[in-house]
Write a protein that holds these residues in place. Structure first.
Motif, PDB file in Angstrom:
ATOM      1  N   ASP A 112       4.179   6.451  11.874  1.00 24.60           N
ATOM      2  CA  ASP A 112       3.133   6.467  12.892  1.00 24.60           C
ATOM      3  C   ASP A 112       2.094   7.565  12.676  1.00 24.60           C
ATOM      4  N   ASP A 113       2.188   8.270  11.577  1.00 21.86           N
ATOM      5  CA  ASP A 113       1.212   9.333  11.285  1.00 21.86           C
ATOM      6  C   ASP A 113      -0.049   8.711  10.690  1.00 21.86           C
ATOM      7  N   GLU A 114      -1.205   8.981  11.330  1.00 22.23           N
ATOM      8  CA  GLU A 114      -2.474   8.417  10.868  1.00 22.23           C
ATOM      9  C   GLU A 114      -2.815   8.857   9.451  1.00 22.23           C
ATOM     10  N   LYS A 115      -2.274   9.971   9.031  1.00 26.30           N
ATOM     11  CA  LYS A 115      -2.541  10.499   7.693  1.00 26.30           C
ATOM     12  C   LYS A 115      -2.092   9.530   6.605  1.00 26.30           C
ATOM     13  N   TYR A 116      -1.034   8.768   6.906  1.00 30.80           N
ATOM     14  CA  TYR A 116      -0.474   7.849   5.908  1.00 30.80           C
ATOM     15  C   TYR A 116      -0.719   6.381   6.263  1.00 30.80           C
ATOM     16  N   ALA A 117      -1.553   6.130   7.231  1.00 26.72           N
ATOM     17  CA  ALA A 117      -1.722   4.767   7.752  1.00 26.72           C
ATOM     18  C   ALA A 117      -2.187   3.778   6.697  1.00 26.72           C
ATOM     19  N   TYR A 162      -1.546   3.979   3.415  1.00 23.40           N
ATOM     20  CA  TYR A 162      -0.630   3.876   2.281  1.00 23.40           C
ATOM     21  C   TYR A 162      -0.040   2.472   2.251  1.00 23.40           C
ATOM     22  N   GLU A 163       0.040   1.894   1.057  1.00 22.32           N
ATOM     23  CA  GLU A 163       0.526   0.523   0.930  1.00 22.32           C
ATOM     24  C   GLU A 163       1.952   0.370   1.447  1.00 22.32           C
ATOM     25  N   CYS A 164       2.802   1.332   1.157  1.00 25.31           N
ATOM     26  CA  CYS A 164       4.197   1.227   1.603  1.00 25.31           C
ATOM     27  C   CYS A 164       4.288   1.270   3.129  1.00 25.31           C
ATOM     28  N   ILE A 165       3.446   2.095   3.757  1.00 23.43           N
ATOM     29  CA  ILE A 165       3.457   2.191   5.216  1.00 23.43           C
ATOM     30  C   ILE A 165       2.948   0.886   5.831  1.00 23.43           C
ATOM     31  N   LYS A 166       1.852   0.371   5.289  1.00 25.73           N
ATOM     32  CA  LYS A 166       1.302  -0.885   5.818  1.00 25.73           C
ATOM     33  C   LYS A 166       2.305  -2.019   5.687  1.00 25.73           C
ATOM     34  N   THR A 167       3.038  -2.053   4.578  1.00 30.74           N
ATOM     35  CA  THR A 167       4.013  -3.128   4.360  1.00 30.74           C
ATOM     36  C   THR A 167       5.224  -2.967   5.267  1.00 30.74           C
ATOM     37  N   ILE A 168       5.695  -1.732   5.435  1.00 34.06           N
ATOM     38  CA  ILE A 168       6.829  -1.468   6.319  1.00 34.06           C
ATOM     39  C   ILE A 168       6.522  -1.919   7.745  1.00 34.06           C
ATOM     40  N   LYS A 169       5.294  -1.702   8.181  1.00 35.34           N
ATOM     41  CA  LYS A 169       4.898  -2.027   9.552  1.00 35.34           C
ATOM     42  C   LYS A 169       4.571  -3.506   9.733  1.00 35.34           C
ATOM     43  N   SER A 170       4.505  -4.246   8.626  1.00 39.13           N
ATOM     44  CA  SER A 170       4.171  -5.667   8.703  1.00 39.13           C
ATOM     45  C   SER A 170       5.404  -6.526   8.421  1.00 39.13           C
ATOM     46  N   SER A 171       5.212  -7.828   8.494  1.00 42.68           N
ATOM     47  CA  SER A 171       6.301  -8.754   8.190  1.00 42.68           C
ATOM     48  C   SER A 171       6.374  -9.075   6.697  1.00 42.68           C
ATOM     49  N   ALA A 172       5.409  -8.581   5.924  1.00 40.88           N
ATOM     50  CA  ALA A 172       5.387  -8.845   4.485  1.00 40.88           C
ATOM     51  C   ALA A 172       6.494  -8.067   3.783  1.00 40.88           C
ATOM     52  N   SER A 173       6.920  -8.590   2.643  1.00 37.43           N
ATOM     53  CA  SER A 173       7.962  -7.921   1.857  1.00 37.43           C
ATOM     54  C   SER A 173       7.390  -7.230   0.623  1.00 37.43           C
ATOM     55  N   THR A 174       6.186  -7.636   0.218  1.00 36.83           N
ATOM     56  CA  THR A 174       5.590  -7.076  -0.998  1.00 36.83           C
ATOM     57  C   THR A 174       4.143  -6.673  -0.734  1.00 36.83           C
ATOM     58  N   SER A 175       3.617  -5.841  -1.625  1.00 34.75           N
ATOM     59  CA  SER A 175       2.232  -5.394  -1.527  1.00 34.75           C
ATOM     60  C   SER A 175       1.631  -5.345  -2.925  1.00 34.75           C
ATOM     61  N   TYR A 176       0.371  -5.787  -3.051  1.00 36.20           N
ATOM     62  CA  TYR A 176      -0.310  -5.811  -4.346  1.00 36.20           C
ATOM     63  C   TYR A 176      -1.717  -5.243  -4.206  1.00 36.20           C
ATOM     64  N   VAL A 177      -2.113  -4.404  -5.152  1.00 34.65           N
ATOM     65  CA  VAL A 177      -3.477  -3.884  -5.201  1.00 34.65           C
ATOM     66  C   VAL A 177      -4.008  -4.121  -6.607  1.00 34.65           C
ATOM     67  N   ILE A 178      -4.921  -5.068  -6.727  1.00 31.97           N
ATOM     68  CA  ILE A 178      -5.477  -5.422  -8.031  1.00 31.97           C
ATOM     69  C   ILE A 178      -6.653  -4.520  -8.404  1.00 31.97           C
TER      70      ILE A 178
END
Length: 305
Positions: free
Chosen positions: A200-205, A207-223
């Protein structure tokens, strides 16, 4: 930008030309035309001549000849293109047998055998002593090193080196709502600055791992590296692409695996990244999940005692 556009178009064209439908079309037309020309030569048979004498007028026969010629030319071009794409593939990674998994499984099997031996030597067996045989830290590092080695083999087309792949592993603490650093590979490289990432820290909001943890997705990709949230580490200067995934079982999240590619972009689009994740990363993901499950299992025995 121009280079990336060229790679994208080359990959898309390659997938189209090498598709089963297009390959079947070109092969069928070429084989059919070859058979017809041999038959025409041997028996002096002409389809256009027969059509002109028995079925169609001259304009319709001319249209048939032009259409047949254009179809044959298109089939030849597609076939020649497929030969080029086969010898000069667009995809920079390939499916490689994950030999490293066998080594990991051997170590894990030996560990299970050690548990069995401990049970046989104690009467009754001491659950705490058995649980202490589970070398969680050693095992997850072994899996991470094996994963890095497998990635280097799989992406050999651009000569990925050890310094071009960065892997980090975080454990998820649901009670405190944070991701806690476990390891990174290569451990001799830059250290990880962010050892604890609060969900819940805005400093890391971003971050791909944080966004994925907070979502229903299991994976994250940045092309595109421009869309990757930069931290304080200097390694972001060379980062090109990123992929990550939850370590979970039945909805229970145990951790998060981050994989960064540096110096050279490996994938043309997200679809390629997803294919690579499913073919090459998921087997090691399962090994890491096994270690977390086993750790959780033995922790419960500690509480029981």
């Amino acid at each position: 930008m121009l280079k990336r556009t060229y790679k994208y178009l080359y990959t898309r064209l390659s997938k189209f030309v090498l598709g089963h439908g297009v390959s079947a079309f070109s092969d069928t037309i070429i084989i059919g035309a070859s058979g017809y020309l041999l038959t025409k030569k041997a028996f002096d048979i002409s389809i256009s001549g027969w059509l002109l004498e028995n079925a169609l007028q001259q304009p319709a026969v001319d249209a048939y000849v032009y259409l047949s010629g254009a179809t044959l030319v298109a089939a030849i071009i597609l076939k020649m293109s497929s030969i080029v794409f086969v010898h000069f593939p667009a995809v920079k990674h390939a499916t490689v047998e994950p030999e490293e998994i066998s080594e990991c499984l051997l170590v894990m099997n030996k560990e299970i055998f050690g548990h069995i031996s401990k049970c046989d030597s104690s009467d009754p067996p001491c659950l705490r002593e058995i649980s202490e045989q589970h070398s969680f830290d050693v095992n997850i590092r072994m899996v991470a090193e094996s994963l890095a080695e497998h990635i280097e083999k799989s992406v050999g087309a651009i000569k990925v080196k050890r310094k071009d792949v960065f892997i980090s592993l975080y454990s998820y603490d649901d009670e405190n709502g944070c991701l806690s650093y476990e390891l990174h590979h290569d451990s001799r490289r830059d250290s990880v600055d962010s050892k604890v990432l609060c969900i819940d820290d805005e400093k890391y909001a971003e971050y791909e791992c944080i966004k994925t943890i907070k979502s229903s997705a299991s994976t994250s990709y940045v092309i595109n590296k421009k869309k990757y949230a930069k931290g304080n580490s200097r390694r972001h200067k060379t980062l090109e692409q990123y992929m990550g995934c939850k370590l979970e079982m039945n909805g229970c999240v145990y951790g998060f695996l981050n994989i960064e590619f540096h110096n050279n972009p490996v994938f043309v689009d997200e679809e390629e990244m997803q294919d690579f994740m499913e073919e090459s990363i998921f087997p090691f993901k399962l090994l890491l999940e096994y270690q977390y499950l086993k750790k959780d299992f033995f922790d419960r025995f500690h509480h029981f005692e």
